[in-house]
Design a protein around this motif. Sequence first.
Motif, PDB file in Angstrom:
ATOM      1  N   VAL A 233     -10.513   4.930  12.749  1.00  0.00           N
ATOM      2  CA  VAL A 233     -10.471   3.487  12.497  1.00  0.00           C
ATOM      3  C   VAL A 233     -10.686   3.198  11.016  1.00  0.00           C
ATOM      4  CG1 VAL A 233     -11.654   1.307  12.944  1.00  0.00           C
ATOM      5  CG2 VAL A 233     -11.183   2.869  14.830  1.00  0.00           C
ATOM      6  N   LEU A 234     -11.659   3.870  10.400  1.00  0.00           N
ATOM      7  CA  LEU A 234     -11.960   3.597   8.994  1.00  0.00           C
ATOM      8  C   LEU A 234     -10.853   4.088   8.062  1.00  0.00           C
ATOM      9  CD1 LEU A 234     -15.787   4.311   8.938  1.00  0.00           C
ATOM     10  CD2 LEU A 234     -14.660   2.121   8.495  1.00  0.00           C
ATOM     11  N   LEU A 235     -10.205   5.217   8.407  1.00  0.00           N
ATOM     12  CA  LEU A 235      -9.069   5.663   7.601  1.00  0.00           C
ATOM     13  C   LEU A 235      -7.938   4.646   7.692  1.00  0.00           C
ATOM     14  CD1 LEU A 235      -7.641   7.800   5.856  1.00  0.00           C
ATOM     15  CD2 LEU A 235      -6.882   8.897   7.980  1.00  0.00           C
ATOM     16  N   ALA A 236      -7.697   4.147   8.905  1.00  0.00           N
ATOM     17  CA  ALA A 236      -6.645   3.142   9.076  1.00  0.00           C
ATOM     18  C   ALA A 236      -6.956   1.880   8.274  1.00  0.00           C
ATOM     19  CB  ALA A 236      -6.492   2.804  10.559  1.00  0.00           C
ATOM     20  N   VAL A 237      -8.212   1.420   8.328  1.00  0.00           N
ATOM     21  CA  VAL A 237      -8.595   0.218   7.585  1.00  0.00           C
ATOM     22  C   VAL A 237      -8.443   0.456   6.083  1.00  0.00           C
ATOM     23  CG1 VAL A 237     -10.523  -1.305   7.017  1.00  0.00           C
ATOM     24  CG2 VAL A 237     -10.132  -0.637   9.389  1.00  0.00           C
ATOM     25  N   SER A 238      -8.837   1.639   5.618  1.00  0.00           N
ATOM     26  CA  SER A 238      -8.736   1.950   4.192  1.00  0.00           C
ATOM     27  C   SER A 238      -7.293   1.892   3.715  1.00  0.00           C
ATOM     28  CB  SER A 238      -9.323   3.341   3.910  1.00  0.00           C
ATOM     29  OG  SER A 238     -10.680   3.414   4.271  1.00  0.00           O
ATOM     30  N   LEU A 239      -6.392   2.539   4.454  1.00  0.00           N
ATOM     31  CA  LEU A 239      -4.992   2.583   4.033  1.00  0.00           C
ATOM     32  C   LEU A 239      -4.338   1.203   4.134  1.00  0.00           C
ATOM     33  CD1 LEU A 239      -3.879   5.976   5.622  1.00  0.00           C
ATOM     34  CD2 LEU A 239      -4.227   5.483   3.203  1.00  0.00           C
ATOM     35  N   VAL A 240      -4.638   0.470   5.197  1.00  0.00           N
ATOM     36  CA  VAL A 240      -4.023  -0.849   5.373  1.00  0.00           C
ATOM     37  C   VAL A 240      -4.505  -1.822   4.298  1.00  0.00           C
ATOM     38  CG1 VAL A 240      -3.918  -2.876   6.880  1.00  0.00           C
ATOM     39  CG2 VAL A 240      -3.564  -0.592   7.830  1.00  0.00           C
ATOM     40  N   THR A 241      -5.808  -1.822   3.997  1.00  0.00           N
ATOM     41  CA  THR A 241      -6.320  -2.760   2.998  1.00  0.00           C
ATOM     42  C   THR A 241      -5.805  -2.452   1.599  1.00  0.00           C
ATOM     43  OG1 THR A 241      -8.355  -1.420   2.816  1.00  0.00           O
ATOM     44  CG2 THR A 241      -8.421  -3.363   4.255  1.00  0.00           C
ATOM     45  N   LEU A 242      -5.381  -1.216   1.356  1.00  0.00           N
ATOM     46  CA  LEU A 242      -4.800  -0.890   0.054  1.00  0.00           C
ATOM     47  C   LEU A 242      -3.294  -1.136   0.024  1.00  0.00           C
ATOM     48  CD1 LEU A 242      -4.942   0.378  -2.805  1.00  0.00           C
ATOM     49  CD2 LEU A 242      -4.556   2.604  -1.705  1.00  0.00           C
ATOM     50  N   LEU A 243      -2.581  -0.608   1.018  1.00  0.00           N
ATOM     51  CA  LEU A 243      -1.117  -0.611   0.953  1.00  0.00           C
ATOM     52  C   LEU A 243      -0.502  -1.944   1.367  1.00  0.00           C
ATOM     53  CD1 LEU A 243      -0.377   2.958   2.384  1.00  0.00           C
ATOM     54  CD2 LEU A 243      -0.366   2.221  -0.003  1.00  0.00           C
ATOM     55  N   ALA A 244      -1.088  -2.622   2.353  1.00  0.00           N
ATOM     56  CA  ALA A 244      -0.487  -3.881   2.825  1.00  0.00           C
ATOM     57  C   ALA A 244      -0.410  -4.932   1.718  1.00  0.00           C
ATOM     58  CB  ALA A 244      -1.249  -4.409   4.037  1.00  0.00           C
ATOM     59  N   PRO A 245      -1.489  -5.222   0.991  1.00  0.00           N
ATOM     60  CA  PRO A 245      -1.358  -6.246  -0.063  1.00  0.00           C
ATOM     61  C   PRO A 245      -0.468  -5.810  -1.217  1.00  0.00           C
ATOM     62  CG  PRO A 245      -3.530  -5.220  -0.156  1.00  0.00           C
ATOM     63  CD  PRO A 245      -2.882  -4.755   1.115  1.00  0.00           C
ATOM     64  N   LEU A 246      -0.456  -4.512  -1.536  1.00  0.00           N
ATOM     65  CA  LEU A 246       0.383  -4.055  -2.642  1.00  0.00           C
ATOM     66  C   LEU A 246       1.868  -4.132  -2.303  1.00  0.00           C
ATOM     67  CD1 LEU A 246      -1.611  -0.976  -4.038  1.00  0.00           C
ATOM     68  CD2 LEU A 246      -1.396  -3.257  -5.039  1.00  0.00           C
ATOM     69  N   THR A 247       2.212  -3.879  -1.044  1.00  0.00           N
ATOM     70  CA  THR A 247       3.621  -3.928  -0.666  1.00  0.00           C
ATOM     71  C   THR A 247       4.093  -5.349  -0.380  1.00  0.00           C
ATOM     72  OG1 THR A 247       2.962  -3.415   1.616  1.00  0.00           O
ATOM     73  CG2 THR A 247       3.712  -1.590   0.271  1.00  0.00           C
ATOM     74  N   GLU A 248       3.218  -6.207   0.134  1.00  0.00           N
ATOM     75  CA  GLU A 248       3.614  -7.564   0.512  1.00  0.00           C
ATOM     76  C   GLU A 248       3.261  -8.616  -0.535  1.00  0.00           C
ATOM     77  OE1 GLU A 248       5.124  -9.313   3.427  1.00  0.00           O
ATOM     78  OE2 GLU A 248       6.030  -7.364   3.097  1.00  0.00           O
ATOM     79  N   GLY A 249       2.344  -8.291  -1.460  1.00  0.00           N
ATOM     80  CA  GLY A 249       1.791  -9.300  -2.361  1.00  0.00           C
ATOM     81  C   GLY A 249       2.819 -10.037  -3.182  1.00  0.00           C
ATOM     82  N   ARG A 250       3.717  -9.301  -3.848  1.00  0.00           N
ATOM     83  CA  ARG A 250       4.685  -9.949  -4.738  1.00  0.00           C
ATOM     84  C   ARG A 250       5.615 -10.868  -3.953  1.00  0.00           C
ATOM     85  NH1 ARG A 250       9.703  -9.918  -5.796  1.00  0.00           N
ATOM     86  NH2 ARG A 250       9.998  -8.378  -4.148  1.00  0.00           N
ATOM     87  N   ALA A 251       6.167 -10.347  -2.834  1.00  0.00           N
ATOM     88  CA  ALA A 251       7.121 -11.142  -2.061  1.00  0.00           C
ATOM     89  C   ALA A 251       6.460 -12.370  -1.443  1.00  0.00           C
ATOM     90  CB  ALA A 251       7.755 -10.276  -0.970  1.00  0.00           C
ATOM     91  N   ALA A 252       5.162 -12.256  -1.097  1.00  0.00           N
ATOM     92  CA  ALA A 252       4.456 -13.370  -0.458  1.00  0.00           C
ATOM     93  C   ALA A 252       3.836 -14.320  -1.468  1.00  0.00           C
ATOM     94  CB  ALA A 252       3.377 -12.827   0.473  1.00  0.00           C
ATOM     95  N   GLY A 253       3.916 -14.006  -2.769  1.00  0.00           N
ATOM     96  CA  GLY A 253       3.338 -14.873  -3.792  1.00  0.00           C
ATOM     97  C   GLY A 253       1.859 -14.652  -4.026  1.00  0.00           C
ATOM     98  N   TRP A 254       1.369 -13.461  -3.673  1.00  0.00           N
ATOM     99  CA  TRP A 254      -0.038 -13.095  -3.865  1.00  0.00           C
ATOM    100  C   TRP A 254      -0.990 -14.143  -3.292  1.00  0.00           C
ATOM    101  CZ3 TRP A 254      -0.727  -8.216  -4.866  1.00  0.00           C
ATOM    102  CH2 TRP A 254       0.252  -7.520  -5.586  1.00  0.00           C
TER     103      TRP A 254
END
Length: 490
Positions: A233-254
């Motif tokens: 669970v913690l590995l999943a949370v770590s990867l999601v909290t890092l990769l999700a905002p970096l991949t979606e941030g620009r397109a979503a307007g941060w």
Amino acid sequence: MSESRVLTTTSSTGATAGARYDHPSPVLGALGLFTVLLGAALPLIDFFIVNVALPTIDHDLAAGPALLELVVAGYGLSYAVLLVLGGRLGDMAGRRRLFLAGMAAFGLTSLACGLAPDAWTLVGARVAQGAAAALMLPQVLATIQSATAGHRRARAMSLYGATAGLSMVAGQILGGVLVSAAPLASVFGESAGWRSVFLVNVPVAAVGLVLAARSVPETRSDRPAPVDIPGTVLLAVSLVTLLAPLTEGRAAGWPLWTWVSLGLFPFAAYAFCRVELRADALGRVPLVPPSLLRLRSLRRGLALVVPFSIAFGGFMFVIAVALQQGLAMGPASAGLSLAPMAAAFFAASLAGPRLVRRFGSRVVTAGGLIQTVGVVLLVATVWRAWPDLGLLGLLPAMAVAGFGQGLQLPVLFRIVLSDVPADRAGVGGGVMTTTQQASLALGVATFGTLFLALVPGSGMRDALIVTLLAQLSAVVLTTLLSLRLPRAIG
């Protein structure tokens, strides 16, 4: 001697009595090796195959930038998050069994992607496809580690590395050809091109299932450990909290959630490390055993896999966008521009094992230097020839860079797993492929965001040059870190 099993006797001390063989029992034969390498190729091809199909997906499904990012990121996230768990499950339940289940699931989820009626359905199917890939891929390395030894293992690991590198390049070549050729146009009309890049997996997976049932031996850990739920669970949370905002941030307007997520990442990563260390101290078997990370070959090899994969993933995404939107190349031309890179990578990977026997890990250093020359040559080519740059103009730089990469990646994979015990093969393979996949996704997010942010103000050419120079820094770092690798490679 049977191809599927070699009988040996073992003394109480663990030494093998009688005749000595260069492989354990059971044996992974030539057809079995081809089959598991096919299973290794499919997930990597599908990570990159959509890069050249994104414009047509956008046109057909009216997806928009944010959903297009999710088509790429959804697959990469679920794939990266579940890889180590997939390796652990293979150690427990049997790697052949999990390979077959993953291959079947990959075929079915590819069918769902190809038939998706709207963008959100496609995103959901891509997430499921990534989960299927995470079930299948760790079994490849674990089977190679458990069912080969000596020169057979060295050869199989070299072929795995070559397959991984070629798959990443071939994904975009194949995607460009399929989008342009639209082999299913009579069924799907204008959307046939992008649907074909997913549906092509279905017959391949069916063939893979038949071959795996006949040729892949069953292996599992002699000491299977239960699933580490807190660690997972913690590995999943770590990867999601890092990769999700970096991949979606620009397109979503941060939006706010992206910054909150990035702020949570270091805490999640710290909690994961503490939980794994505590589990190890209490005598349990954590998801990522700290004892594995104490292996010098694995630790130092992973330190190179990270910058190499970040640079590679970012380059593949950026070059697809630059060639199609900046030079108005069609999908086929954009994909075929990478053919010299693929051919040179293949040639270098064939020469790699012979060079390693003579020069050891310095082959990786030489590959880094050659790749550096290739990237510098590409920067000069873009600066001089844009916007009249064509396939012939790209050929020298692509070939040189690909040759350097081909000397690096197969050898790195071999180094990372060289000292991992056979009963930890699934975990070791999962750790390595998770590191690689997370780094590829991070490369797409960081270099892709940099490139797309620069385009409006600087223009396509200058944005590409700046991004290539940023990639060059990662290549130089990889080259410098290679000097710390153990000279001899087992």
